[in-house]
Scaffold this active site. Structure first.
Site, PDB file in Angstrom:
ATOM      1  N   ASP A   1       7.520   9.919  -4.668  1.00 21.37           N
ATOM      2  CA  ASP A   1       6.587   8.996  -5.315  1.00 21.37           C
ATOM      3  C   ASP A   1       5.627   9.804  -6.190  1.00 21.37           C
ATOM      4  O   ASP A   1       4.828  10.595  -5.683  1.00 21.37           O
ATOM      5  CB  ASP A   1       5.816   8.238  -4.231  1.00 21.37           C
ATOM      6  CG  ASP A   1       5.203   6.957  -4.746  1.00 21.37           C
ATOM      7  OD1 ASP A   1       5.295   6.687  -5.951  1.00 21.37           O
ATOM      8  OD2 ASP A   1       4.622   6.221  -3.913  1.00 21.37           O
TER       9      ASP A   1
ATOM     10  N   GLU B   1       6.681  -5.201  -5.051  1.00 18.08           N
ATOM     11  CA  GLU B   1       5.748  -5.237  -3.930  1.00 18.08           C
ATOM     12  C   GLU B   1       4.840  -6.446  -3.993  1.00 18.08           C
ATOM     13  O   GLU B   1       4.271  -6.769  -5.034  1.00 18.08           O
ATOM     14  CB  GLU B   1       4.897  -3.962  -3.898  1.00 18.08           C
ATOM     15  CG  GLU B   1       3.893  -3.934  -2.745  1.00 18.08           C
ATOM     16  CD  GLU B   1       3.216  -2.589  -2.566  1.00 18.08           C
ATOM     17  OE1 GLU B   1       2.361  -2.480  -1.660  1.00 18.08           O
ATOM     18  OE2 GLU B   1       3.536  -1.642  -3.326  1.00 18.08           O
TER      19      GLU B   1
END
Length: 756
Positions: A183, A280
């Site tokens: 990430d 998300e």
């Protein structure tokens, strides 16, 4: 300008191919696929120190990640992304068992979850708030992420390559080696040059993909990374790195217009070359629409519903490590509570001396120990512990009483036991007291114990810590409710009326065996006293009681006043009436008593919200009433009841707060009660209820006592048995009055006769 690469040594002793100058991009912008692979493989030590590559035709570089299986949008059948765990928790695709020897070699970040049947591991920037103590993910740096990536990569690679197979599972291997996703942290891809440089560092640290947050705005960066041969996972919806611009950590795409914006973002990222897409915190309909809009790109949802290719959760959330997780998380464990309990138990064991015990120590051989003592200065040698010698077994006393009494569990079964090995332990099942096999003795709850002392010594076999700590005294209903809400622990309640003695403290010891936290209630319940009884003069010794409880390790006491328990006055407008004992033995003598007991206990249960309640067997009918109330009011599914042994003085007298009323002469006569009960019930095979009643009454009247009743009843309904009925499987209880001049004291006691 020609691109020049060099073979450089990296930490760990391996070599990689990298640009010779920082002025170059991380990899050639235009090159062949086979040459691109050389930038991500280990190089031998003696490889050429540099090489050059001119411009070549571009290629579809995002296909360097071999798909685990095909993704079909219509059937939503996908193997890639069936489960994706964030933050340093690598998992593999097929279920397997890691050999213990191999598991020991895994680094801590990855050792706990091999074999969890997932395909990818996301090393997320949630590392910040999950591991580094940061308030959010913004403060995570490239160095933080690279260190985590190295750890995860080592965990994935710890097992031998032969352990992995092609995913068929027939060979018993782990399936395909899981892909590791890195990430990109906040600030690491603000411009294209930083994105290329930092993504290349991720790849060299072991990440096979990198993840970027953002929609159309980062599409040019996704395209640049893809052209540089670095596979990209996109991330849309809630973007934690820029959540403040989205109104905070809240659901996105809740309006039709904002949902269409997400669809546009997804298409832009897919067109730019993203091979995976995280969505998300969006409505499930939006998650499904995003997947349908980009059918060739698997969508991994986190709070986006089930109509996507796969799922990702922060492992700390579903493991329950940091309190209450987001609403879209299902907690599969509560490791925070487990860890807290372990720490607390460890501290208590260390402070009480229970740890380390003999099983956690290694001792010198006797000869070496003697030699060691001789070599030490005398003042040091005398501090060494004495050698541990075998403890001889003490034979059981043949005079121990044959008695026990029931213990109640939420399922209706009761486990009971006696301290003497020659007296059979008993179990209360389906209304009958039955002998327990010898192997069950350690699991049985003792129900009647002849005790010569009251103190629990440090390190005793009873395993109860006596570590003292300050007692929190709760006075009001709001106080005790707030206290209970603050605990994520199991709680045992010991209800008392104060004026505590060793019997009460033994109930506390028993409570600590069944729960992580113990609360003792001290309340002189006016509803239990008739007008002619001793409510006004009943001893109230709160300060002394608190000192005793503190010495036993109790940390909370609920000591309300009458107005707290009966706001409209005692007994109140609504009461609990246990009709099944009406007119029987103790209830016939005190018809008000058990209504008062049941009512106040129900109130205490509602306020303290215990997981287990502890009562003493001395009050046999009270135990039956509370057990029946839990069952009838459907409380037995959440409250267990443990009935602890009748605590006795060395001469057999049952301990009671009212023993303080006994004069010296009365005290000398009082042990006859237990002696008469024990003698009359010694032969369960031939004794009858009528004979027991007559024998006990005669003996105690001969001692000058006034006998109120001698009850021989069944243990469930407390129904009296006929005179010619066998005494097996009975509770034999008594109440009698001792007098000397104007001084009187009423005592009760009981024994249990098991089935034969």
């Amino acid at each position: 300008m020609a691109f020049i690469a060099a073979i450089r040594r990296v930490p760990g002793g391996s070599f990689v191919k990298a640009p010779k100058s920082q002025n170059f991009t991380a990899v050639p912008v235009q090159t062949t696929l086979s040459n691109l692979y050389t930038y991500f493989d280990a190089w031998p030590k003696r490889a050429p120190s540099s090489s050059s590559m001119g411009p070549v035709a571009p290629t579809a570089l995002h296909r360097v990640i071999r798909p685990r299986a095909t993704y079909t949008s219509r059937s939503r059948q996908v193997h890639l992304g069936q489960g994706l765990a964030e933050v340093m928790e690598p998992m593999v695709q097929s279920t397997f068992t890691v050999p213990t020897s191999a598991r020991r070699n895994l680094p801590p970040a990855t050792a706990s979850l091999p074999g969890a049947s997932v395909d990818l591991v996301l090393v997320g920037d949630s590392l910040g708030n999950c591991r580094l103590g940061l308030p959010d993910t913004v403060g995570v740096t490239m160095d933080d992420m690279l260190r985590a990536l190295h750890a995860v990569r080592r965990g994935v690679d710890a097992l031998a390559p032969a352990a992995y197979n092609g995913g068929g599972g027939d060979g018993g291997g782990l399936g395909p080696k899981p892909a590791v996703v890195g990430d990109m942290p906040f600030g690491s891809y603000l411009v294209e040059a930083d994105a290329l440089k930092n993504a290349a560092a991720f790849r060299m640290a072991g990440a096979e993909l990198v993840k970027l947050e953002g929609g159309r705005g980062v599409a040019p960066l996704v395209r640049a990374l893809t052209n540089a041969g670095i596979p990209v996972m996109g991330h849309i919806g809630l973007l934690p790195q820029s959540a403040e611009l989205q109104g905070g950590l809240r659901m996105q795409g809740t309006t039709a217009r904002s949902a269409m914006e997400l669809i546009t973002d997804a298409k832009a990222l897919a067109d730019a070359g993203a091979v995976l897409l995280v969505v998300e915190c969006v409505p499930s309909e939006v998650g499904a629409a995003v997947q349908a809009a980009v059918p060739d790109v698997p969508v991994i949802g986190i709070g986006a519903g089930g109509d996507v290719a796969g799922q990702v959760l922060v492992c700390d959330d579903f493991l329950g490590l940091h309190g209450k997780p987001p609403s879209f998380v299902k907690m599969y464990a509560n490791l925070a509570k487990t860890s807290a309990n372990a720490y607390e138990a460890y501290v208590e064991d260390v402070r009480s001396g229970a740890f380390p015990g003999d099983t956690h120590m290694r001792r010198m051989k006797a000869a070496e120990l003697d030699l060691f003592r001789e070599m030490l200065p005398p003042n040091v040698a005398q501090t060494l512990p004495s050698p541990v010698l075998p403890v001889p077994t003490t034979p059981a006393s043949p005079t121990a009483p044959k008695m026990a009494a029931p213990s109640t569990a939420p399922t209706g079964g009761c486990r009971n036991g006696l301290p003497n090995a020659k007296v059979p332990f008993i179990e209360f099942v389906a209304g009958r007291f039955m002998p327990l096999p010898k192997s069950s003795v350690t699991q049985a709850r003792a129900i009647s114990r002849l005790s010569s002392g009251g103190r629990v010594e440090k390190g005793s076999s009873r395993g109860v810590s006596t570590e003292a700590s300050e007692v929190l005294v709760l006075r009001s209903r709001s106080d005790v409710l707030a206290w209970r809400r603050s605990l994520a622990k199991s709680v045992a309640l010991v209800p008392t009326m104060g004026n505590l003695h060793e019997g009460h403290l033994e109930l506390v010891d028993e409570a600590k065996r069944h729960a992580e936290e113990v609360i003792v209630s001290i309340f002189v319940n006016p509803a239990q006293f008739a007008a002619h009884e001793d409510l006004d003069v009943y001893p109230r010794t709160l300060e002394r009681d608190l000192q005793l409880l503190q010495g036993r390790g109790v940390r909370a006491v609920f000591a309300p006043g009458p107005d707290e328990m009966y706001p409209t006055g005692s007994p109140g407008g609504t009461v609990v009436v246990p009709t099944f004992v009406r007119g029987k033995s103790e209830d016939a003598c005190r018809p008000h008593f058990f209504t008062g007991v049941a009512t106040v206990c129900l109130k205490l249960f509602n306020l303290c919200q215990p997981d287990v309640v502890i009562f003493g067997q001395k009050d046999a009918m009270q135990c039956a009433v509370i057990a029946r109330m839990l069952q009838d009011l459907l409380l037995d599914s959440r409250i267990s009841m443990v009935i602890a042994p009748t605590s006795r003085e060395s001469d057999g007298l049952a301990r009671s707060s009212r023993n303080s009323y006994l004069t010296p002469a009365m005290r000398r006569r009082a042990p006859a009660i237990y002696k008469a009960l024990s003698t009359a019930t010694a032969d369960a095979s031939t004794g009858t209820a009528g004979c027991v009643r007559k024998e006990v009454t005669a003996k105690l009247e001969a001692e000058g006592m006034e006998v109120s009743y001698v009850s021989v009843a069944d243990p469930c309904e407390m129904e009296e048995k006929e005179d010619d009925a066998a005494i097996a499987n009975s509770v034999v209880s008594i109440a009698c009055l001792l007098s000397e001049g104007d001084q009187q004291c009423r005592l009760i006691d009981n024994v249990v006769v098991p089935a034969v």
